[in-house]
Design an enzyme around this catalytic site. Structure first.
Site, short mmCIF file in Angstrom:
data_model
loop_
_atom_site.label_atom_id
_atom_site.label_comp_id
_atom_site.label_asym_id
_atom_site.label_seq_id
_atom_site.Cartn_x
_atom_site.Cartn_y
_atom_site.Cartn_z
N ASN A 182 -5.63 52.47 63.74
CA ASN A 182 -5.32 51.08 63.20
C ASN A 182 -5.65 50.02 63.64
O ASN A 182 -5.47 48.98 63.57
CB ASN A 182 -3.73 50.96 63.47
N GLY B 168 -9.04 49.11 68.79
CA GLY B 168 -10.00 49.55 69.46
C GLY B 168 -11.09 48.31 68.38
O GLY B 168 -11.05 47.70 68.32
N ASP C 148 -1.25 53.61 60.68
CA ASP C 148 -1.33 54.03 61.73
C ASP C 148 -1.04 54.88 62.36
O ASP C 148 0.15 55.63 61.20
CB ASP C 148 0.29 52.87 61.22
N LEU D 90 -6.16 61.15 70.60
CA LEU D 90 -6.66 59.93 71.91
C LEU D 90 -5.57 58.51 72.05
O LEU D 90 -5.60 57.54 72.87
CB LEU D 90 -8.03 59.71 72.03
N ALA D 91 -5.10 58.15 70.36
CA ALA D 91 -4.84 56.98 70.41
C ALA D 91 -3.24 56.71 70.99
O ALA D 91 -2.62 57.82 71.45
CB ALA D 91 -4.37 56.87 68.86
N TYR E 256 4.62 54.08 80.91
CA TYR E 256 3.89 54.24 80.45
C TYR E 256 4.22 56.71 80.45
O TYR E 256 3.72 57.09 79.59
CB TYR E 256 2.63 54.22 80.38
N LYS F 148 3.67 59.36 78.04
CA LYS F 148 3.26 60.68 77.99
C LYS F 148 3.99 62.57 78.83
O LYS F 148 3.37 63.33 78.38
CB LYS F 148 2.08 60.10 78.94
N GLY G 217 5.57 50.61 88.98
CA GLY G 217 4.89 51.55 88.16
C GLY G 217 3.72 51.29 88.85
O GLY G 217 3.07 52.83 88.61
N1 LIG Z 1 -9.08 54.53 79.60
C1 LIG Z 1 -8.65 55.71 80.77
O1 LIG Z 1 -8.72 54.76 82.17
C2 LIG Z 1 -6.98 56.36 80.19
C3 LIG Z 1 -7.04 56.86 81.62
C4 LIG Z 1 -5.73 57.92 81.02
C5 LIG Z 1 -4.77 57.76 80.13
N2 LIG Z 1 -6.29 57.57 79.11
C6 LIG Z 1 -5.25 57.85 77.27
O2 LIG Z 1 -7.24 57.98 76.94
C7 LIG Z 1 -7.15 57.66 75.65
C8 LIG Z 1 -7.55 56.50 74.71
O3 LIG Z 1 -7.74 55.37 75.80
P1 LIG Z 1 -8.43 54.55 75.75
O4 LIG Z 1 -9.39 53.93 77.35
O5 LIG Z 1 -9.93 55.42 75.20
O6 LIG Z 1 -8.05 52.88 75.37
P2 LIG Z 1 -8.42 52.39 74.36
O7 LIG Z 1 -7.48 51.53 73.86
O8 LIG Z 1 -9.94 52.08 74.15
O9 LIG Z 1 -8.17 53.28 72.66
C9 LIG Z 1 -6.65 54.19 71.81
C10 LIG Z 1 -6.95 53.25 70.35
O10 LIG Z 1 -5.94 53.57 69.07
C11 LIG Z 1 -5.78 53.19 68.65
N3 LIG Z 1 -4.57 53.30 68.35
C12 LIG Z 1 -3.42 52.55 69.18
N4 LIG Z 1 -2.36 52.57 68.88
C13 LIG Z 1 -2.25 53.34 67.31
C14 LIG Z 1 -1.46 54.02 66.62
N5 LIG Z 1 -0.42 54.02 66.68
N6 LIG Z 1 -2.09 54.13 65.01
C15 LIG Z 1 -3.49 54.82 65.06
N7 LIG Z 1 -4.33 54.51 66.54
C16 LIG Z 1 -3.70 53.90 67.54
C17 LIG Z 1 -6.52 51.67 69.02
O11 LIG Z 1 -6.04 51.09 67.97
C18 LIG Z 1 -7.77 52.63 69.80
O12 LIG Z 1 -8.82 52.27 69.01
C19 LIG Z 1 -4.89 57.18 75.32
O13 LIG Z 1 -4.49 57.83 74.98
C20 LIG Z 1 -5.09 56.65 77.15
O14 LIG Z 1 -3.24 56.86 77.28
C21 LIG Z 1 -6.60 56.46 78.89
#
Ligand SMILES: NC(=O)c1ccc[n+]([C@@H]2O[C@H](COP(=O)([O-])OP(=O)(O)OC[C@H]3O[C@@H](n4cnc5c(N)ncnc54)[C@H](O)[C@@H]3O)[C@@H](O)[C@H]2O)c1
Length: 317
Positions: free
Chosen positions: A32, A36, A56, A76-77, A145, A149, A273
């Site tokens: 969405n 991103g 979304d 991953l979203a 958060y 999860k 947290g």
């Molecule tokens: N980056 C880290 O250090 C880290 C650590 C632990 C876990 N994670 C998990 O890894 C995953 C990816 O993280 P990231 O760092 O790439 O985050 P990011 O914010 O860069 O990517 C998340 C993506 O999901 C999209 N998105 C969010 N909500 C949405 C929805 N309702 N519908 C459609 N798209 C949606 C966003 O536009 C974005 O492109 C997440 O689940 C996050 O919780 C990340």
């Protein structure tokens, strides 16, 4: 393999998308664009094996349609920012838990049986065992958060049991590297660009954290889904080392040639947290043959170098 990647325009999702395409897989990306970045998909959009669906995850019908024909879902979203949970108390529930249930329902309706899920080391809350293993005793949640999860993990496990699915749940430490758009290196670099003489640090800087480089994270995910045999496969993903926030600040400042005055907000944690010590036992994924290539310092330095080349990203978040 025909894959659906949710969060395909994000830091991790876009890197995974590029890797899957390079391996010859067909990818439908779903995003969405709330956090991103379209530019992260520029390579993918040139590939005929890639289809972008803007939508979304809270729109259940849209996910169900996007998933038609998929064999594997990489989910991953999410709202990936742990820090601001108490400012919007129901956001994590909707974006991380309910969105995951929508993904699972779309899988059930489309007959898709395999899912990889990006969970987090934050599910261990205030862990008492270090390095923390996947079977750490009853973690108590300290962030909305982490709680959202953990709840999502529970739904995934129940769908595996109820509907014959197979899951790969990855509990990441903080990920570093190219396309990084949130986290401590981002915050510190943004501050130092704005005012090179002073660096505000949340907490006392002695928080101990582990980090993992993005390409090592993708390698681990792909190794695990190739080799994991169980119905529910849970893996910590991180390094066998940690550093203090102050160590990371030292590497960032050295790379930038800066010597700011440090101003600490105080206390042993950065926010409500925050976990002052995150260090995961990653022997399970290592036992599958995965080996990380970069250490924490190298990951931090690559991240700073990336952000220096893309200063425009600093203004977008
Ligand atoms: N980056 C880290 O250090 C880290 C650590 C632990 C876990 N994670 C998990 O890894 C995953 C990816 O993280 P990231 O760092 O790439 O985050 P990011 O914010 O860069 O990517 C998340 C993506 O999901 C999209 N998105 C969010 N909500 C949405 C929805 N309702 N519908 C459609 N798209 C949606 C966003 O536009 C974005 O492109 C997440 O689940 C996050 O919780 C990340």
């Amino acid at each position: 393999m025909r894959c659906l990647v949710t969060g395909c325009a994000g830091f991790i999702g876009s890197t995974l998308t590029d890797r899957l395409l390079a391996l010859g897989h067909e990818v439908t990306g779903f995003d969405n664009f709330s956090t991103g970045q379209r530019e992260f998909l520029s390579g993918a959009l040139d590939n005929t094996q890639f289809t972008l669906v803007e939508g979304d995850l809270l729109d259940a019908g849209r996910v169900e349609t996007a998933m038609q024909g998929a064999e594997f879902v990489f989910h991953l979203a999410a709202n990936a920012d742990v820090r601001f949970g108490t400012e919007h108390p129901t956001k994590d529930l909707h974006q991380n838990t309910i969105a995951t249930v929508n993904v699972l329902e779309a899988m059930r309706k489309n007959g898709v049986l395999r899912i990889a899920f990006s969970s987090t080391g934050s599910v261990y809350g205030e862990a008492r065992v270090f390095p923390t293993p996947e079977n750490a005793p009853s973690p108590v949640q300290t962030s909305l958060y982490g709680a959202s999860k953990m709840a999502a993990e529970g739904f995934i496990e129940a769908y595996c049991e109820g509907f014959g699915m197979q899951a790969f749940i990855f509990r990441f430490v903080s990920i570093l590297g190219e396309r990084y758009t949130h986290g401590h290196v981002f915050d510190f670099y943004k501050q130092l660009r704005a005012h090179p003489d002073v660096l505000n640090v949340l907490g006392n800087g002695k928080q101990r954290k582990s980090y993992l480089y993005i390409q090592d994270c993708i390698d681990a995910i792909l190794t695990a889904i190739e080799k994991g045999q169980s119905k529910v496969n849970i893996f910590n993903l991180g390094l066998d080392e940690y550093c203090e926030v102050n160590d990371s600040i030292g590497w960032i400042c050295e790379e930038l040639g800066m010597k700011p005055e440090m101003q600490y907000s105080g206390g042993d944690r950065g926010w409500i947290g925050d976990n002052p010590f995150i260090f995961l036992d990653c022997s399970a994924v290592r036992a599958l043959g995965w080996r990380p290539k970069l250490n924490i310092k190298e990951g931090v330095l690559r991240t700073v170098r990336y952000l220096r080349q893309r200063p425009e990203l600093l203004d977008r978040r």
